[in-house]
Scaffold this motif. Sequence first.
Motif, PDB file in Angstrom:
ATOM      1  N   ILE A 198      -9.137   0.797  -6.231  1.00  0.00           N
ATOM      2  CA  ILE A 198      -9.613  -0.199  -7.207  1.00  0.00           C
ATOM      3  C   ILE A 198      -9.733   0.433  -8.593  1.00  0.00           C
ATOM      4  CG2 ILE A 198     -11.576  -1.637  -7.871  1.00  0.00           C
ATOM      5  CD1 ILE A 198     -12.072  -2.178  -4.923  1.00  0.00           C
ATOM      6  N   LYS A 199     -10.284   1.634  -8.646  1.00  0.00           N
ATOM      7  CA  LYS A 199     -10.439   2.330  -9.928  1.00  0.00           C
ATOM      8  C   LYS A 199      -9.077   2.586 -10.573  1.00  0.00           C
ATOM      9  CE  LYS A 199     -13.106   6.068 -12.019  1.00  0.00           C
ATOM     10  NZ  LYS A 199     -14.036   7.197 -11.754  1.00  0.00           N
ATOM     11  N   GLN A 200      -8.101   2.953  -9.737  1.00  0.00           N
ATOM     12  CA  GLN A 200      -6.766   3.212 -10.264  1.00  0.00           C
ATOM     13  C   GLN A 200      -6.138   1.932 -10.811  1.00  0.00           C
ATOM     14  OE1 GLN A 200      -4.187   5.181  -7.483  1.00  0.00           O
ATOM     15  NE2 GLN A 200      -2.717   5.755  -9.023  1.00  0.00           N
ATOM     16  N   GLN A 201      -6.355   0.792 -10.113  1.00  0.00           N
ATOM     17  CA  GLN A 201      -5.805  -0.477 -10.579  1.00  0.00           C
ATOM     18  C   GLN A 201      -6.460  -0.917 -11.894  1.00  0.00           C
ATOM     19  OE1 GLN A 201      -3.148  -1.691  -9.172  1.00  0.00           O
ATOM     20  NE2 GLN A 201      -3.287  -0.002  -7.726  1.00  0.00           N
ATOM     21  N   GLN A 234       7.307   0.130   3.020  1.00  0.00           N
ATOM     22  CA  GLN A 234       7.045   0.923   1.814  1.00  0.00           C
ATOM     23  C   GLN A 234       7.628   0.232   0.584  1.00  0.00           C
ATOM     24  OE1 GLN A 234       7.333   5.161   1.615  1.00  0.00           O
ATOM     25  NE2 GLN A 234       7.217   5.392   3.835  1.00  0.00           N
ATOM     26  N   TRP A 235       8.786  -0.375   0.729  1.00  0.00           N
ATOM     27  CA  TRP A 235       9.404  -1.096  -0.400  1.00  0.00           C
ATOM     28  C   TRP A 235       8.512  -2.275  -0.817  1.00  0.00           C
ATOM     29  CZ3 TRP A 235      11.477  -6.116  -0.832  1.00  0.00           C
ATOM     30  CH2 TRP A 235      12.216  -6.337  -2.002  1.00  0.00           C
ATOM     31  N   LEU A 266       4.334  -4.623  -4.655  1.00  0.00           N
ATOM     32  CA  LEU A 266       3.024  -5.220  -4.895  1.00  0.00           C
ATOM     33  C   LEU A 266       2.207  -4.448  -5.920  1.00  0.00           C
ATOM     34  CD1 LEU A 266       1.992  -6.148  -1.235  1.00  0.00           C
ATOM     35  CD2 LEU A 266       2.548  -7.747  -3.077  1.00  0.00           C
ATOM     36  N   MET A 267       2.616  -3.199  -6.184  1.00  0.00           N
ATOM     37  CA  MET A 267       1.886  -2.392  -7.160  1.00  0.00           C
ATOM     38  C   MET A 267       2.088  -2.964  -8.557  1.00  0.00           C
ATOM     39  SD  MET A 267       0.317   0.149  -5.655  1.00  0.00           S
ATOM     40  CE  MET A 267       0.144   1.413  -6.915  1.00  0.00           C
ATOM     41  N   SER A 289      -0.452  -2.599   1.765  1.00  0.00           N
ATOM     42  CA  SER A 289       0.068  -3.856   1.204  1.00  0.00           C
ATOM     43  C   SER A 289      -0.992  -4.950   1.259  1.00  0.00           C
ATOM     44  CB  SER A 289       1.329  -4.298   1.971  1.00  0.00           C
ATOM     45  OG  SER A 289       2.377  -3.379   1.785  1.00  0.00           O
ATOM     46  N   ILE A 290      -1.664  -5.069   2.419  1.00  0.00           N
ATOM     47  CA  ILE A 290      -2.742  -6.060   2.539  1.00  0.00           C
ATOM     48  C   ILE A 290      -3.864  -5.722   1.561  1.00  0.00           C
ATOM     49  CG2 ILE A 290      -4.502  -6.985   4.085  1.00  0.00           C
ATOM     50  CD1 ILE A 290      -2.533  -6.444   6.410  1.00  0.00           C
TER      51      ILE A 290
END
Length: 438
Positions: free
Chosen positions: A60-63, A275-276, A281-282, A334-335
């Motif tokens: 979360i901090k990274q996002q 992984q793709w 989603l990132m 991903s989730i």
Amino acid sequence: MNLILLTQNSTPIIGQVAWLLGNIMNGIFYVIDLIGIPNIGLAIIIFTIVVNLLMTPLNIKQQKFSKLSAKMSPEIQAIEAKYKGRNDQDSLMAKNQEVRMIYAKYGVSASGSCVQLLIQMPILFALYRVIYSMPAYVTKIGNTFRVLADKIISVDGAGFLQDSGIDSITSVVSMYGQSMTKGDLSNGVIDVLNRLSSADLATVAGHYDLTNLTYEGHLILSNDTTRGLIDTFNNFLGLNMGDSPSTLIRTAWAAGAWGIVIGAVLIPVLSAVTQWINVKLMPQQPVNGNEKASSMASSMKTMNMIMPLISAWFCFSLPSGLGLYWVAGSVVRSIQQVVINKHIDKMDFDKVIAKNSEKSAKKIEKMKQTQERMNAYASMKTKSIQSKASINSGVSERDKEAASQNASSNYSSAPAKAGSMREKANMVRDYNEKNNSR
């Protein structure tokens, strides 16, 4: 039995993190064993979920950092354009100061993303070590293998470190024999046995007569009528987690077991696909016409396409348990990413920025006040020292000068010793005074 000496990873930091994660894995396996499902595949999935949940605050901090970086990017670019081509020292210092003020305004650190990655990297490496060396961290699995290792040593002694006469495992023994000579021999044999395929393990069992060995009343290796503990541990949806997909495909194809072939193919394929999806989603950083950012984004895009393919290749040749871990990890992330994205999207970043700006202003004001107090204290200290020196002397400057003249007069009028430098000086003085009086 105590497995603390089994060849766990000893790399600084990674080894300590692996020990901690290994205890989590051991606890998970202990619980599912109590309920009658001692399965490595299930343990890996639960373990992956638990570890990723523990890492949620970091994610979360990274996002948040990525979102704030995207918002402040235009201001940083404006500063870059303002000082473009100005490489003198004053300009560089002014530019760096303005950039620092922008970071302070948004409440982020220039090294914030790097710090989070540095925290996550040892965890990722440690996760790999725990999955790859399960007997070293899961007590029951390690104890089961130890029964086999002790029997091998009792039969062959240190000869197992050399050529056992079994061609199919000679290369494996040669590869891992060096680690076996360091410390406990039993631990080294367990390391080798853990890396053998099912077919090679069966060959070793026949050579050392391991087929009838038991642990806690259960047969360790399978026979024609009974499934052994190791196969029970490794079997997940019909696939042996200790065998690589390539080995599973080869043996299942020969036996006509098409279900196992399909399952073995799915592991590397799902690893690449999940992984793709995870990468897609990132959140992506906007380039906004910035050449440097555009170049980095292009390189990152290429890397994101290549990494899933590399993952599929590794999954094809490494134990299926590692492939399952990669698949489970990608699905969980991903989730998790979908949930985090929704959480981040609901945040009012204007309020976050305003709050950070207020904190930054207070911090700067506090630093200024601290500096002013330090300067005032230093000034007061200097005056105090000067005042104390004056008080301690108890004599004014005029008194000091009069005392000096008086001492000089007394010194001059005092009789000089015969032949001394002072007598000669007095003679020169008297001579000069007589000549001057004429």
